[in-house]
Design a protein around this motif. Structure first.
Motif, short mmCIF file in Angstrom:
data_model
loop_
_atom_site.label_atom_id
_atom_site.label_comp_id
_atom_site.label_asym_id
_atom_site.label_seq_id
_atom_site.Cartn_x
_atom_site.Cartn_y
_atom_site.Cartn_z
N ARG A 1 -17.15 -3.90 1.64
CA ARG A 1 -15.82 -3.91 1.02
C ARG A 1 -14.77 -4.41 2.00
NH1 ARG A 1 -11.85 -0.51 1.40
NH2 ARG A 1 -13.17 1.09 2.38
N GLY B 1 -10.42 -6.70 -9.05
CA GLY B 1 -10.99 -6.62 -7.70
C GLY B 1 -12.50 -6.84 -7.77
N ASP C 1 -12.89 -16.84 -10.78
CA ASP C 1 -13.53 -15.74 -10.02
C ASP C 1 -14.76 -16.23 -9.28
OD1 ASP C 1 -12.56 -12.67 -11.11
OD2 ASP C 1 -11.91 -14.42 -12.22
N THR D 1 -8.97 -2.75 -11.65
CA THR D 1 -9.16 -1.56 -10.83
C THR D 1 -8.47 -0.37 -11.48
OG1 THR D 1 -9.11 -2.96 -8.86
CG2 THR D 1 -8.85 -0.59 -8.53
N TYR E 1 -0.01 -12.60 -3.50
CA TYR E 1 -1.24 -13.38 -3.40
C TYR E 1 -1.02 -14.77 -2.79
CZ TYR E 1 -3.02 -9.92 -6.77
OH TYR E 1 -3.38 -8.74 -7.39
N PHE F 1 -13.73 -0.69 -5.07
CA PHE F 1 -13.13 -1.99 -5.35
C PHE F 1 -12.56 -2.62 -4.08
CE2 PHE F 1 -13.21 -0.29 -9.58
CZ PHE F 1 -13.17 -1.38 -10.45
N SER F 2 -12.60 -3.94 -4.04
CA SER F 2 -11.88 -4.65 -2.99
C SER F 2 -10.39 -4.58 -3.32
CB SER F 2 -12.31 -6.13 -2.97
OG SER F 2 -11.80 -6.82 -4.12
N ASP F 3 -9.58 -5.13 -2.44
CA ASP F 3 -8.16 -5.27 -2.77
C ASP F 3 -8.01 -6.17 -3.99
OD1 ASP F 3 -7.55 -3.71 -0.60
OD2 ASP F 3 -7.11 -5.40 0.73
N GLY F 4 -6.90 -6.00 -4.69
CA GLY F 4 -6.68 -6.79 -5.90
C GLY F 4 -6.46 -8.27 -5.60
N TYR F 5 -6.92 -9.12 -6.53
CA TYR F 5 -6.74 -10.56 -6.35
C TYR F 5 -6.24 -11.26 -7.62
CZ TYR F 5 -11.29 -11.00 -8.69
OH TYR F 5 -12.33 -10.92 -9.59
N ASN G 1 -12.46 -7.80 1.83
CA ASN G 1 -11.00 -7.74 1.90
C ASN G 1 -10.46 -8.71 2.95
OD1 ASN G 1 -10.69 -5.82 -0.10
ND2 ASN G 1 -10.60 -4.10 1.30
#
Length: 298
Positions: free
Chosen positions: A261, A250, A93, A139, A294, A149-153, A265
């Motif tokens: 945000r 996220g 992260d 999230t 991803y 939250f940002s988009d999922g990673y 993204n």
């Protein structure tokens, strides 16, 4: 001696003309004052607008300090984020976020990580202590009530580690004491599904110490962290895995900070498209499956 009526009339006319001149002069002064006030108001408003625009231009992401990204995180969530022997924050992260920040124009030294308990991360972002929280934070709809939250990673599994090989299912935890980190997805899942007593801890190290001294019977954590602890403590094993792909991790930002945000993204998807995300995942999670969404587009 009495005045003639014509003399009186003449003086009266002169007096009235004098009063008219004074009135007109007063009106002119009022008009000038009004115009001056209007000009000052317009000028002041223009200055305020210019100042606001200048501030927005100098701080487009609405950061606490426009020259620094203040990051709230954890110091013991290996391999996601943790402190190395020199006290520097590293892990998947941390490296991913630094890459994202570079794409936003920030140097590594302008990204300042601060470790704290997981349960305090979201409130700290919501209150404006940090610009963003980065710690494999899942999230959820509940969390999105207070932060964005940002988009999922990242997506993965939740696991029980224990010296008791019988802890293989939700039902098998009945009568047992199971540790969780307060405020995590594991806590949410455990309270809803595990049958044993849930014991809350501020971090993984404290929970695993309690596990090793017999205070608890198992510790429910994320799969990647679980792998690290069973490698370190040979008496412990991963006894149960639960998929958690419905709550991808996220980056957490303050509610309503859409500019930041959306910028995160954009940079995050660039890191996925050019293979940076894949390289970091292979480095920190060797052998762990990677979701297609991803990976670089073919």
């Amino acid at each position: 001696m009495d005045e003639s009526s014509s003399g009186v009339a003449s003086r009266l006319r002169l007096s009235m003309r004098g009063e008219d001149m004074q009135t007109n002069s007063s009106r002119r002064r009022l008009i000038k004052c009004g115009l001056a006030a209007t000009v000052a108001l317009v000028t002041g408003f223009g200055t305020l607008v210019a100042s606001t625009q200048s501030k927005a231009a100098g701080n487009p992401y609405n950061l606490i300090d426009p020259s620094v990204i203040s990051v709230g995180t954890m110091g013991d969530a290996k391999p996601y984020v943790f402190t190395d022997a020199n006290g520097n924050f590293t892990g998947f992260d941390a490296e991913l976020f630094r890459d994202v920040a570079r794409r936003l124009g920030f140097k590594d030294e302008q990204v300042v990580f601060t470790g704290q308990e997981f349960s305090a991360l979201l409130p700290s972002v919501a209150s404006g202590r940090f610009d963003v929280a980065v710690a494999a934070i899942g999230t959820t709809a509940e969390r999105k009530k207070t932060v964005d939250f940002s988009d999922g990673y990242l997506a993965g599994y939740l696991s029980i580690i224990s010296a008791d090989p019988a802890l293989t299912s939700n039902e098998s935890t009945a009568g047992k004491r199971i540790g969780v980190i307060q405020g995590t997805l594991q806590e949410i899942y455990a309270e809803k599904n595990l049958k044993g007593d849930i014991v809350k801890f501020p971090d993984n190290n404290t929970a695993v110490a309690a596990l090793n001294n017999g205070t608890i019977d198992g510790h429910f954590t994320d799969y990647e962290s679980a792998k690290q602890y069973v490698e370190r403590y040979k008496n412990l094993k991963i006894t149960m895995n639960v998929p958690s792909f419905d709550a991808p991790a996220g980056f957490v930002v303050k509610k309503g900070n859409d500019a930041f945000r959306e910028a995160l993204n954009k940079a995050l998807h660039e890191a996925m498209d050019d293979g940076t995300w894949k390289r970091l995942h292979e480095k920190w999670f060797p052998g762990t499956p990677m979701p297609d969404q991803y990976l670089p587009k073919k």
